[in-house]
Design a protein around this motif. Structure first.
Motif, short mmCIF file in Angstrom:
data_model
loop_
_atom_site.label_atom_id
_atom_site.label_comp_id
_atom_site.label_asym_id
_atom_site.label_seq_id
_atom_site.Cartn_x
_atom_site.Cartn_y
_atom_site.Cartn_z
N SER A 75 37.61 45.49 41.17
CA SER A 75 37.49 46.68 42.01
C SER A 75 37.66 46.39 43.50
CB SER A 75 36.13 47.35 41.76
OG SER A 75 35.07 46.44 41.95
N ALA A 76 37.57 45.13 43.89
CA ALA A 76 37.79 44.79 45.30
C ALA A 76 39.26 44.95 45.70
CB ALA A 76 37.34 43.35 45.56
N TYR A 77 40.15 44.94 44.71
CA TYR A 77 41.58 44.97 45.00
C TYR A 77 42.31 46.16 44.39
CZ TYR A 77 40.24 40.10 45.74
OH TYR A 77 39.59 38.97 46.15
N ILE A 78 41.88 46.59 43.22
CA ILE A 78 42.62 47.60 42.46
C ILE A 78 41.98 48.96 42.65
CG2 ILE A 78 43.30 48.34 40.13
CD1 ILE A 78 43.37 45.33 39.40
N ASP A 79 42.81 49.95 42.99
CA ASP A 79 42.31 51.31 43.21
C ASP A 79 42.30 52.14 41.93
OD1 ASP A 79 41.92 51.48 46.25
OD2 ASP A 79 43.91 50.61 46.06
N LYS A 87 47.09 44.06 47.75
CA LYS A 87 46.39 44.93 48.71
C LYS A 87 47.06 44.86 50.07
CE LYS A 87 41.65 46.34 49.64
NZ LYS A 87 41.74 47.55 48.80
N ASN A 102 37.65 44.39 36.14
CA ASN A 102 36.54 44.18 37.07
C ASN A 102 36.99 43.95 38.51
OD1 ASN A 102 33.86 43.94 35.44
ND2 ASN A 102 35.38 42.87 34.20
N ALA A 129 35.97 49.10 31.93
CA ALA A 129 36.50 49.01 33.29
C ALA A 129 35.47 49.41 34.35
CB ALA A 129 37.74 49.88 33.44
N LYS A 130 35.42 48.62 35.42
CA LYS A 130 34.68 49.00 36.62
C LYS A 130 35.62 49.65 37.63
CE LYS A 130 31.04 45.54 36.13
NZ LYS A 130 30.39 44.34 36.70
N VAL A 131 36.92 49.50 37.39
CA VAL A 131 37.95 50.12 38.21
C VAL A 131 38.21 51.53 37.66
CG1 VAL A 131 40.38 49.95 38.89
CG2 VAL A 131 39.00 47.88 38.68
N PRO A 132 38.46 52.53 38.51
CA PRO A 132 38.80 53.86 38.00
C PRO A 132 40.01 53.80 37.07
CG PRO A 132 38.35 53.96 40.35
CD PRO A 132 38.37 52.51 40.00
#
Length: 415
Positions: free
Chosen positions: A193-197, A12, A191, A215-218
């Protein structure tokens, strides 16, 4: 913090710097990567030899071993691909649709990097470089998570790229490889999502389905290719046989390879022996419907329902004789993964209907599905073939690795 958290935080931070980085600096880093790959070929080949031995010992299929193998010529081709990305236009910073609103605000859109992209993939070490350089050119940091089968090759590539990027004055953490090849690291990425877009899975149906479901990440869904070639009754049969052979046998382990052949009943008796003659040169196993078995005999294995759903990634082809265009399109609609579909025909009306009625990322008339590829489509290297409909569909090049933001110029307007 876990190893994935630390890696994500570092990526990030690197992404923030890359977003401010100009085209010249990014291209310099890519050229450093290309030069380093060429200079350190033996380092890569030695690492790949360990993976190849492990693959042979574990009984990996020849088709998948071909995906895994690296030699000097393949490394040169990978480096050449990096140089081609350098020559592509920078997709970042492009401003479009500037217009003045009645209140005097000037509003437009500007392309921007996605941020941190995670790529989860299997036994294809070339993806390590392809994914990294495309992400970098589009101003993104990338976290790579390859399969255990290619770990040594992936690690060698990543170490070389990190050294090269750093030598160009960009953060080494612009590119990183997850060291844990267990399923646990995949679930952590899903999971993070705080770092991966954005997360992009590349691999078989099992991997992609697991990522999409959890996935919780897009996620941008890619890859599974249950591709069809339909030989319509007016087709030039010699041309059709060449197309089927190329679509199936050029490289059986790739997602654009044909997995099912549909043949119009009116020409099946003439066409199937012709196609089989070519397919036999690659010892291709045919799994056919009752009519196919009648025409070709006991050399054909009777097909079961599951065969028509299967992405074989091997010298296996499902075959079905159909009663005309409508049945062929209905079959494709039922079994297709919406990747690449082809018709071979001399009938203009059927060609146009096929283009209109078949729902896939790429639809062909009188050409092999093997062309579904970023390079062949003029996009340069690709990050994968998207089979979804949001944001990106088909071969994903540089533009698909960007987003946009509105930019608004005013002179004191309030609402």
């Amino acid at each position: 913090m876990s190893a994935i958290d630390l890696q994500g935080a570092a990526a990030k931070s690197a992404a923030a710097m890359l977003a401010r980085c100009g085209t010249a600096k990014k291209n310099e880093a890519l050229l450093c990567i290309a030069n380093a790959l060429e200079a350190q070929k033996q380092r890569i080949i030695d690492a790949n030899a360990i993976d190849m031995k492990n693959a042979a010992d574990s009984g990996m299929s020849p088709a998948l071993q071909d995906r895994l193998a690296l030699d000097a010529s393949r490394i040169d081709a990978i480096a050449k691909g990096v140089r081609e990305v350098v020559e592509l236009p920078d997709p970042v910073g492009v401003v479009s649709k500037m217009e003045t609103r009645p209140n005097g605000l000037v509003i437009g859109r500007k392309s921007v990097p996605l941020g941190v992209i995670a790529i989860i993939y299997e036994a294809r070490p070339n993806v390590t470089v392809d994914a990294a350089v495309l992400c970098l050119k589009a101003g993104n940091a990338v976290i790579l998570r390859g399969g255990k089968e290619a770990f040594n090759s992936n690690n060698a590539f990543t170490e070389i790229m990190r050294e090269a990027v750093s030598s160009a004055g960009l953060p080494a953490d612009s590119v990183s490889l997850v060291q844990d090849t267990t399923r646990g690291s995949v679930d952590e990425l899903l999971n993070a999502s705080a770092y991966i877009d954005v997360l992009i899975p590349r691999g078989g149906a099992g991997l992609i389905n697991h990522v999409v479901a959890n996935a919780k990440v897009p996620v941008i869904e890619t890859g599974v290719g249950n591709c069809h070639v339909y030989v319509e009754s007016s087709a030039d049969l010699d041309m059709a046989a060449r197309i089927v052979f190329n679509a199936k046998c050029r490289r059986v382990s790739v997602c654009n390879a044909a997995e099912t052949l549909l043949v119009d009943r009116a020409v099946a008796g003439d066409f199937l022996p012709l196609a089989k003659g070519l397919l036999d040169t690659k010892s291709t196993e045919l799994r056919g419907c009752v009519e196919t078995v009648k025409i070709l005999g006991e050399s054909v294995k009777p097909a079961v329902e599951e065969d028509y759903y299967t992405e074989f990634l091997d010298y296996i082809l499902a075959v079905k004789v159909v009663d005309g265009f409508d049945e062929a399109v209905a079959h494709i609609g039922k079994y297709s993964t919406q990747h690449s579909e082809a018709i071979v025909t001399s009938d203009y009306a059927y060609a146009q209907r096929f283009l209109e009625e078949v729902d896939a990322a790429a639809v062909y008339v009188n050409a092999s599905t093997a062309f579904t590829d970023g390079g062949e489509f003029g996009l340069g290297a690709e990050i994968g073939i998207s089979t979804q409909k949001m944001h990106a569909r088909g071969p994903m090049g540089l533009n698909e690795l960007t987003s946009s933001k509105f930019i608004v110029y005013g002179n004191g307007q309030v609402r």
